[in-house]
Design an enzyme around this catalytic site. Structure first.
Site, PDB file in Angstrom:
ATOM      1  N   PRO A 197      42.092  31.919  38.935  1.00 16.85           N
ATOM      2  CA  PRO A 197      41.133  32.984  39.246  1.00 16.85           C
ATOM      3  C   PRO A 197      40.879  33.074  40.745  1.00 16.85           C
ATOM      4  O   PRO A 197      40.820  32.065  41.445  1.00 16.85           O
ATOM      5  CB  PRO A 197      39.865  32.552  38.505  1.00 16.85           C
ATOM      6  CG  PRO A 197      39.975  31.056  38.450  1.00 16.85           C
ATOM      7  CD  PRO A 197      41.445  30.758  38.301  1.00 16.85           C
ATOM      8  N   GLY A 198      40.742  34.276  41.239  1.00 16.93           N
ATOM      9  CA  GLY A 198      40.370  34.488  42.629  1.00 16.93           C
ATOM     10  C   GLY A 198      39.196  35.434  42.712  1.00 16.93           C
ATOM     11  O   GLY A 198      38.090  35.071  43.073  1.00 16.93           O
ATOM     12  N   GLY A 231      43.417  37.030  37.124  1.00 17.85           N
ATOM     13  CA  GLY A 231      43.370  38.453  36.846  1.00 17.85           C
ATOM     14  C   GLY A 231      42.127  38.982  36.167  1.00 17.85           C
ATOM     15  O   GLY A 231      41.961  40.191  36.045  1.00 17.85           O
ATOM     16  N   CYS A 272      39.947  56.666  63.159  1.00 19.07           N
ATOM     17  CA  CYS A 272      40.521  58.014  63.244  1.00 19.07           C
ATOM     18  C   CYS A 272      41.540  58.235  62.125  1.00 19.07           C
ATOM     19  O   CYS A 272      42.745  58.405  62.364  1.00 19.07           O
ATOM     20  CB  CYS A 272      41.165  58.213  64.616  1.00 19.07           C
ATOM     21  SG  CYS A 272      41.572  59.933  64.962  1.00 19.07           S
TER      22      CYS A 272
END
Length: 421
Positions: A276-277, A239, A346
């Site tokens: 951790p990422g 985080g 779109c």
């Protein structure tokens, strides 16, 4: 720090000009830096020196096989949230005893595959999941190592869609009532209670919420040990945020996070896992796109690029900021114009930035979205029948395509039309 810098007026990924990659693979594409991935992993690993620990890379941030293989070779464990991620980790050579299985909706089939293939632990999110895991483990004649994910009811002070540690969030078991669940787990024939898991959210830019949560976990550890549980492992989640805007104050450093971990739970003698990422992969990647048109509207200008919300959904989903820079550096003092930077999909939501100061750019010019290595390619889709874009890994002066862009034929041929139409 990352390894995407201007040299002689051209943005480089390590020692490779980004223009060279664009010429070879076309735009849009993602490019990742091996040096940045390596450095960021080592910063976390070194931050926990002196403690028995395992840094588990959160694969949900970036699950490309080359990235996983690199992390595994550095000694990382893996935090997975689906059996697909588990199988990716195993295919990349990560042993089961370095894989932690998180997620709120694990199925019995997923549990069975992980137990048969080897698993470090399951982070169990609910009582029904605990019952199901026990049944599967007993049927296989094994014990499933588990940590219960506790919800500490701590405000992570982050975006509401990536906060996970408050009482109204779907994650975990309330910390105030988890002793009964631990007691039940301890009585189950197929369960081995090894620890406690906590994760309060993503993109946190202050240490205070972590400290509040970890202090509660430390108190719970003492309580559970007094109840007779052999709590020997604490999974503290991930985080820690990254600076998406270079002008903003930087979030805490991994070394500061490590000092806080030691201060709050270091006295317990537990093995520490962290997940951790974003901080490992986020600033290690850029998204490179070409300008299609500069459109002059009423009261505003639109820079229309060939990347779209299906390639990078964070701005549309989270109102997320990414610094966007020209690949060929603007001359000092050049006039800047406020532009809305948009894609071709779109949808009004296909907007990357509004009123962003940019130098004059025209058709074919390249721009780079910084800090796009996490929650970029992994969240991409083929909306509007746009093929998934390539991923490229750079190391020193070389680069390789680590996921190719599929052809339109390949994309279309995945569908099948029944004979009765």
């Amino acid at each position: 720090m990352d390894h995407f810098l201007y040299r002689n007026g051209v943005l480089h990924a390590e020692d490779v000009p980004v223009t060279e990659i664009a010429s070879a693979v076309g735009t849009p594409f993602y490019a990742y830096s091996t040096a940045t991935l390596t450095r960021h992993f080592k910063l976390f690993d070194e931050a926990l020196d002196g403690m028995d620990h395992l840094v588990c890379f959160a694969m949900k941030s970036n699950s490309n096989m080359a990235v996983i293989k690199l992390m595994g070779e550095l000694g990382a464990g893996m935090d997975v949230v689906s059996i697909g991620e588990y199988l990716r980790a195993k295919a990349a050579g990560v042993p089961g005893d370095r894989i932690v299985f998180s997620g709120v909706g694990k199925t019995r089939d997923e549990m069975r595959v992980a137990l048969e293939g080897g698993i470090r632990q399951f982070n169990v999110e609910s009582e029904p999941e605990l019952e199901a895991l026990n049944e599967v483990a007993v049927s296989l004649g094994v014990k499933a190592p588990i940590a219960l994910r506790v919800n500490p009811d701590v405000d992570a002070k982050t975006h509401a869609k990536i906060a996970t540690g408050k009482s109204e969030n779907k994650f975990g078991i309330p910390i105030a009532t988890c002793r009964d669940v631990y007691k039940r787990a301890g009585e189950m024939a197929g369960i081995d209670v090894v620890g406690i898991d906590v994760h309060i959210g993503s993109q946190l830019t202050q240490l205070e919420p972590f400290e509040l949560a970890f202090t509660k976990v430390a108190e719970l550890t003492e309580t559970l040990r007094a109840d007779g549980h052999n709590i020997r492992r604490l999974d503290l989640g991930g985080g820690l945020g990254i600076p998406y805007e270079r002008s903003n104050e930087a979030p805490p450093l991994p070394v500061e996070y490590g000092e806080m971990v030691k201060r709050t739970v270091g006295h317990l003698g537990c093995e520490i896992e962290i997940e951790p990422g974003r901080l490992i992969s986020g600033n290690a990647g850029i998204l490179v796109s070409s300008v299609i048109y500069l459109k002059h509207g009423e009261g505003r200008d639109f820079l229309i690029v060939d990347a779209a919300m299906n390639d990078l959904v964070r701005p549309s989903m989270y109102d997320a900021h990414h610094d966007i820079i020209p690949v060929v550096e603007a001359e000092a003092g050049v006039e800047q114009t406020k532009m809305d930077i948009v894609g071709p999909v779109c949808e009004t939501g296909d907007t990357f930035a509004k009123g962003r100061d940019m130098p004059e750019l025209g058709e074919g010019d390249l721009v780079a979205f910084r800090s796009a290595g996490a929650y970029g390619a992994v969240m991409a889709s083929e909306y509007n029948s746009r093929p998934l874009i390539p991923e490229v890994l750079v190391k020193d002066d070389q680069f390789a395509v680590i996921r190719a862009r599929p052809s339109f034929e390949e994309m279309i041929n995945r569908d099948s039309i029944p004979e009765w139409i």
